[in-house]
Every structure is written in structure tokens, then in C-alpha cells.
Design a protein around this motif. Structure first.
Motif, mmCIF file in Angstrom:
data_model
loop_
_atom_site.group_PDB
_atom_site.id
_atom_site.type_symbol
_atom_site.label_atom_id
_atom_site.label_comp_id
_atom_site.label_asym_id
_atom_site.label_seq_id
_atom_site.Cartn_x
_atom_site.Cartn_y
_atom_site.Cartn_z
ATOM 1 N N PHE A 1 -3.748 1.098 -7.193
ATOM 2 C CA PHE A 1 -3.687 2.601 -7.024
ATOM 3 C C PHE A 1 -3.269 2.971 -8.424
ATOM 4 O O PHE A 1 -3.320 4.484 -8.678
ATOM 5 C CB PHE A 1 -2.375 2.754 -6.181
ATOM 6 N N VAL B 1 0.396 3.856 -2.855
ATOM 7 C CA VAL B 1 0.363 5.611 -2.694
ATOM 8 C C VAL B 1 1.396 6.501 -3.239
ATOM 9 O O VAL B 1 1.056 7.421 -3.924
ATOM 10 C CB VAL B 1 0.131 5.606 -1.119
ATOM 11 N N SER B 2 2.628 6.038 -2.882
ATOM 12 C CA SER B 2 3.660 6.807 -3.293
ATOM 13 C C SER B 2 3.964 6.869 -4.694
ATOM 14 O O SER B 2 3.897 8.061 -5.381
ATOM 15 C CB SER B 2 4.991 6.503 -2.426
ATOM 16 N N LEU B 3 3.623 5.642 -5.232
ATOM 17 C CA LEU B 3 3.801 5.871 -6.819
ATOM 18 C C LEU B 3 2.676 6.765 -7.323
ATOM 19 O O LEU B 3 2.828 7.604 -8.380
ATOM 20 C CB LEU B 3 3.811 4.565 -7.409
ATOM 21 N N LEU B 4 1.409 6.447 -6.815
ATOM 22 C CA LEU B 4 0.281 7.126 -7.510
ATOM 23 C C LEU B 4 0.284 8.688 -7.219
ATOM 24 O O LEU B 4 0.427 9.535 -8.394
ATOM 25 C CB LEU B 4 -0.905 6.701 -6.788
ATOM 26 N N LEU B 5 0.856 9.319 -5.906
ATOM 27 C CA LEU B 5 0.929 10.714 -5.976
ATOM 28 C C LEU B 5 2.176 11.267 -6.965
ATOM 29 O O LEU B 5 2.000 12.298 -7.100
ATOM 30 C CB LEU B 5 1.505 11.002 -4.430
ATOM 31 N N PHE B 6 3.181 10.398 -6.824
ATOM 32 C CA PHE B 6 4.197 10.820 -8.053
ATOM 33 C C PHE B 6 3.772 11.014 -9.401
ATOM 34 O O PHE B 6 4.201 11.975 -10.043
ATOM 35 C CB PHE B 6 5.397 9.601 -7.790
ATOM 36 N N ILE C 1 0.835 -1.094 -0.159
ATOM 37 C CA ILE C 1 -0.132 0.084 -0.047
ATOM 38 C C ILE C 1 0.960 1.453 0.061
ATOM 39 O O ILE C 1 0.617 2.200 -0.819
ATOM 40 C CB ILE C 1 -1.130 -0.097 1.162
ATOM 41 N N LEU C 2 2.136 1.159 0.743
ATOM 42 C CA LEU C 2 2.814 2.551 0.761
ATOM 43 C C LEU C 2 3.346 2.473 -0.588
ATOM 44 O O LEU C 2 3.575 3.748 -1.292
ATOM 45 C CB LEU C 2 4.035 2.330 1.687
#
Lengths: 263, 292
Positions: free
Chosen positions: A208, A116-121, A112-113
Motif C-alpha cells: 500500500f 490503508v490507513s497509512l496510505l491515506l495518511f 490491510i487496515l
């Protein structure tokens, strides 16, 4: 070695094997049952759900997406991961320690981390979510799996064979093709199979970073589980479990071949 | 000259993956930490400026409850996994080579089978119309109005089921290297089986136990699909909050704050592990043959 007298280890192992396979067995039985659940009784053997499965256009297109991602991500990860394994194995400076640490952290970090981080990126780069963003995400974690598998294989690799080939006048092209590749190939193939399996199975990270029109098999299974008819998942599960068994057997064969070489 | 070409070679083979990992792993992870310090506008987008509000909100009682639930579910499932994995590893190493290999594959297959399918399989088993509930009612073990699904115990069960291979594999690897003649020596010196197991075997495989603990605890902390599928809303964990803030009730900075907390806990755990390894480097352990 003295045989263990206590029965606890045996029964725990037996219990865990039952725990692992009973749910799968229930799914397998359900997949041949034309009724909805086995609780509602056995209504005779039927291939109904399998027929329904192969006729489902959405399943087919999700499968195609999964295969596109799985194959392309694996191919890219094999190159990156193999190079990474060589770099870490050959050089022991600080840079490679960081390199190794990153690859290991990637394996351990909850999905999940990473999702999330890739999606925001991707959002911050204004990239459109779709097959390409899934590909980028999958290459990232697949690289780690390939690198670790090849690294395990490299630990048994005898670099003096390279020296020997050099002394005998072989050029680098020949050394790579005739000395390095044959010894490392099982590790690379095992890493590739592992990466492909993990890519096809991944749900959380994909969920994500996927976009409209890039539904993969896992994302489709999820949406079937959440709403709609979960009955054809049984049939799909049986097929996927069988494929996984074949993959696991092949990888195991490839990775254990090293014992024979040494002996 | 030779040194220079070595450095160039190293650059050539390590740059592709280092670059990829930096762009798609390091930068996104660090930027999550940074985003969590930005305020959100009314649409949940990132605004400029710095604030600790996102973290302050996490201290609210509703959320603290979810944090505690996440921690105890992960801790209990890790404990169960390790307690089950040790006897399995102990049994496996005593097996013939062919049986050992077969068991190993049987443990790896569920671990590689599509994760959703494993969760789905449990839903099929525990379903109100499913076989298990049917039998349990007939045997009068549960009352007809008991639901097997959607409670915290099922979440624990499915987490244990999902992550058990993560505990078995490293513990098995450690047990496989363990020198069982140490046990014989203990028996000869008058130790009971129980004492030899706890005083010799368990410390001997401690590296595997630590690895197994981390490999279950860390992914368990990030559980999201399992509580969603078999737990229902009363079993939400931190992972569900992150997913909700990103995918449904969009608030990017708050989602980042949640992700940062999770990340910080994990970095803390890995840091502890690293310190432990460094300290252990200076201690002599006969069963590791001096290796760490």
C-alpha cells in the motif's frame, strides 16, 4: 504425568506437520527441477533457477531495498520498542496502560487496515511514496514486536540488582552498561531479529505504501506471482525458508536462555 | 521532588514510542473513520461535507454477500484452526522438553516464512500441472477436468494453513501452564478420559482458546492476498474490496467506509474480550491460581 492414551493428539500433530511442510517440500523439489512443474516429470537435478535468480537484476535491487528497509526500521524500532517496554514495565499508570493497549492492538490489527490507513495518511500529507514511507510504516509495526519481546524478558529482570549496584556506588552510566544491558540484551537481540524477519517478509502493508523505484522483495515476488515467470520464486523460497529457520532457531535460543539464569 | 523526577523520567522514556504510535497508528486509524463520512468527487477524492452514503452503499445486496462470505469464511477457518490446535497443544505439553522445543520451532518457522511464499507453495501443490492433481486423477479420486485451484475450499484451506500457528501458540502456552494433576484427580474420582478432557482440560485452557480464536478470526477477516491468489473473483472478501477501491477503482471515501466496518467489528470483538476479562476478575477459578 500420565501418558495420553488417545492417539488423536499424536496423529493431529503429525498431520499438521505434514500440512506445514509438504508445500515447502514441493517448492524445494521444484526449485532443483529444470522443468516448470514437478507434474511434468522430474527432469534431473539442476541449479538452473538458482543461477537465474542471482543473475536477475530486479531481484537483486528488490533485495537491496528490503535490506535497507529491514535494517533501518529494525534499528529505529529497537530504540523505540525497548524504551516503550521499560516505560510499560516500570510505570503502571493510565498512560502506560494506553501505551500497552496501542502496542497490542497494533499486533492484532489486520495488515490491510494498517496499510490503508497509512496510505491515506501519507496521501493527505502529500508525501511522496517510496522507501521513506515504507520505512515509517515498518518502524510502526516493528516497534510493537520489539516492545513485546523485551517486555517478556523484563518480566524476569530483577530490579534489585540495580539497587545493589547503586548501593555499591555505581553511576547510571555504569549501571546501564554493566547491569541492565547484559540482562536485557538477549531480549533486545531476539526482538531485533524478529522485527527484521517480519519487516523483510511484510507484503500487504508495504504494497500500500510503496512507490516507483522502491519495490521490495515481497512486492517483487507478488508481481512475479501475478504476471511473468513464477519459476524462480521456487529457488528464492528455498533460500528464504532456510534463512527463516536460522532466525527462528537463534531467537528461540536467545529467549530460552533466561531459564538457565534462574536455575 | 522525587515524584516530579519520576514523572519526568517516565516522560523521557515513554514519549518517543507514544509519539510515534500516535502519529503513525492512532491518527491514521481515526482519520480513516472520519474520511468514511465524507462524500467522494467523481475522481474518488475526498470532498468536504458529511454524508452516510458510503455506508448506505455497503448495504447493497452485492456487497452484503461479500460481507457474509467474509464472516463465514473467517468463522469456519477459526473453528477449524482451534479444533486442530487443541489436540496439538495437548500432545506437545506431554512431550519431552527437547521434543517440545523442536515442535515449537517447527510451528514458528512456517509462521515467519514469507507469507507470499506460503501462498505460492500452495499454488505449486494445487497447480493444474502440479503433483497433487496428477496423483488424484491417477487414483480416480477426481475427474481429469476438476481444477483444484480457484474455489472457496482452497481459500479456506490456505487461510487455515496461514493462521494455524496463531491458534496453536496461545493454546499451547495455556496448556503448558495447566496443572495436569487436576486430570488425575478427575480420573481418581471416576471420570472417563473423554469427560476429564471436556470438563477439566478444555475449561482449564479457556484463556488460550479465546486468545487463539481472536488471533485467527481478526486477521482472517482482513484476508486479501489469499482470496485473490487462490480464490479468484467469486471468492472476494472485504479485504479485496478495500484494496480494489484504494488501488484500482479509486474511491477513497468508500474504501474508508469498508475499512471502518472492519475496524468496528474488530474493536467490538476486542471490547467484548475486555468486558469478559473484567467480569472474570470477580470469579474464582482454581486452575488459574487466582491469576487472570
Amino acid at each position: 504425568m500420565e501418558k495420553c492414551k488417545s492417539k488423536i493428539p499424536f496423529f493431529t500433530t503429525l498431520g499438521i506437520m505434514l500440512l506445514f511442510y509438504l508445500p515447502m517440500l514441493v517448492v524445494a523439489v521444484d526449485s532443483f527441477n529444470p522443468g516448470r512443474y514437478s507434474g511434468s516429470g522430474w527432469n534431473g537435478f539442476s541449479m538452473r533457477w538458482y543461477v537465474k535468480l542471482v543473475q536477475d537484476q530486479d531481484v537483486i535491487s528488490a533485495l537491496i531495498n528490503s535490506l535497507i528497509i529491514g535494517l533501518s526500521a529494525t534499528a529505529t524500532a529497537v530504540i523505540l520498542g525497548t524504551l516503550a517496554a521499560f516505560a510499560i514495565h516500570l510505570y503502571t499508570d493510565k498512560l502506560q496502560k494506553v501505551h500497552r493497549l496501542m502496542l497490542i492492538t497494533l499486533l492484532g490489527i489486520p495488515d490491510i487496515l494498517m496499510g490503508v490507513s497509512l496510505l491515506l495518511f501519507f496521501i493527505s500529507l502529500k508525501m511522496e511514496l517510496g522507501l521513506f514511507t515504507i520505512f515509517l510504516a515498518h518502524v510502526t509495526f516493528c516497534t510493537s514486536f520489539v516492545a513485546m519481546t523485551v517486555l517478556a524478558r523484563l518480566q524476569d529482570f530483577d530490579f534489585s540488582t540495580v539497587e545493589a549496584a547503586r548501593d555499591l556506588g555505581a553511576g547510571w552510566a555504569i549501571i546501564i552498561r554493566r547491569v541492565i544491558i547484559p540482562q536485557i540484551a538477549p531480549g533486545i537481540i531476539a526482538g531485533a531479529l524478529l522485527a527484521f524477519t517480519i519487516s523483510i517478509d511484510d507484503f500487504v502493508i508495504t504494497y500500500f505504501v510503496y512507490g516507483p523505484g522502491s519495490t521490495t522483495l515481497s512486492v517483487y515476488i507478488y508481481s512475479m506471482m501475478k504476471h511473468g515467470t513464477p519459476v524462480i520464486i521456487n529457488a528464492l523460497s528455498v533460500i528464504l525458508i532456510i534463512v527463516t529457520f536460522i532466525m527462528a532457531y537463534a531467537i528461540n535460543k536467545l529467549m530460552s536462555r533466561k531459564n538457565e539464569n534462574i536455575a | 521532588m522525587r515524584k516530579l523526577s519520576k514523572a519526568i523520567n517516565e516522560m523521557i522514556i515513554s514519549t518517543p514510542s507514544l509519539l510515534w504510535l500516535t502519529v503513525f497508528f492512532l491518527i491514521p486509524t481515526v482519520s480513516v473513520l472520519l474520511i468514511s463520512l465524507h462524500p467522494a468527487d467523481q475522481y474518488g477524492n475526498i470532498m468536504s461535507g458529511f454524508t452516510a452514503d458510503n455506508f448506505k452503499r455497503l448495504m447493497e445486496p452485492v456487497y452484503m454477500k461479500i460481507i457474509w462470505r467474509t464472516l463465514w469464511i473467517s468463522a469456519v477457518s477459526t473453528l477449524v484452526c482451534v479444533v486442530l490446535a487443541v489436540p496439538v497443544a495437548y500432545y506437545m505439553v506431554a512431550c519431552r522438553e527437547s521434543v517440545k522445543k523442536c515442535l515449537l520451532i517447527m510451528i514458528i518457522v512456517p509462521f515467519w516464512t514469507n507469507f507470499l511464499i506460503r501462498v505460492f507453495a500452495w499454488k505449486a501443490v494445487l497447480n493444474p500441472e502440479g503433483p497433487l492433481r496428477h496423483w488424484l486423477i491417477q487414483l480416480h479420486i477426481i475427474s481429469p477436468d476438476t481444477l483444484l485451484l480457484y474455489n472457496i475450499y482452497v481459500v479456506l484451506l490456505v487461510i487455515v494453513y496461514t493462521y494455524l500457528p496463531f491458534a496453536i501458540l496461545p493454546i499451547f502456552a495455556a496448556a503448558d501452564k495447566f496443572d495436569f494433576s487436576l486430570m488425575e484427580a478427575a480420573y481418581d474420582l471416576g471420570a472417563t478420559r473423554r469427560k476429564a478432557f471436556f470438563k477439566i482440560f478444555l475449561p482449564g485452557i479457556s484463556s488460550g482458546i479465546t486468545a487463539g480464536t481472536l488471533m485467527v478470526f481478526i486477521p482472517a477477516l482482513g484476508s486479501y492476498v489469499i482470496p485473490e491468489m487462490v480464490g479468484g473473483t467469486s471468492c472476494d472478501m472485504v479485504g479485496n474490496l478495500i484494496a480494489e477501491r484504494v488501488l484500482v477503482g479509486r474511491n477513497i471515501p468508500e474504501a474508508s467506509a469498508w475499512a471502518s466496518v472492519l475496524l468496528m467489528v474488530i474493536i467490538g470483538l476486542l471490547g467484548l474480550r475486555l468486558t469478559y476479562i473484567i467480569i472474570n476478575n470477580f470469579r474464582f477459578k482454581p486452575w488459574d491460581n487466582g491469576k487472570v
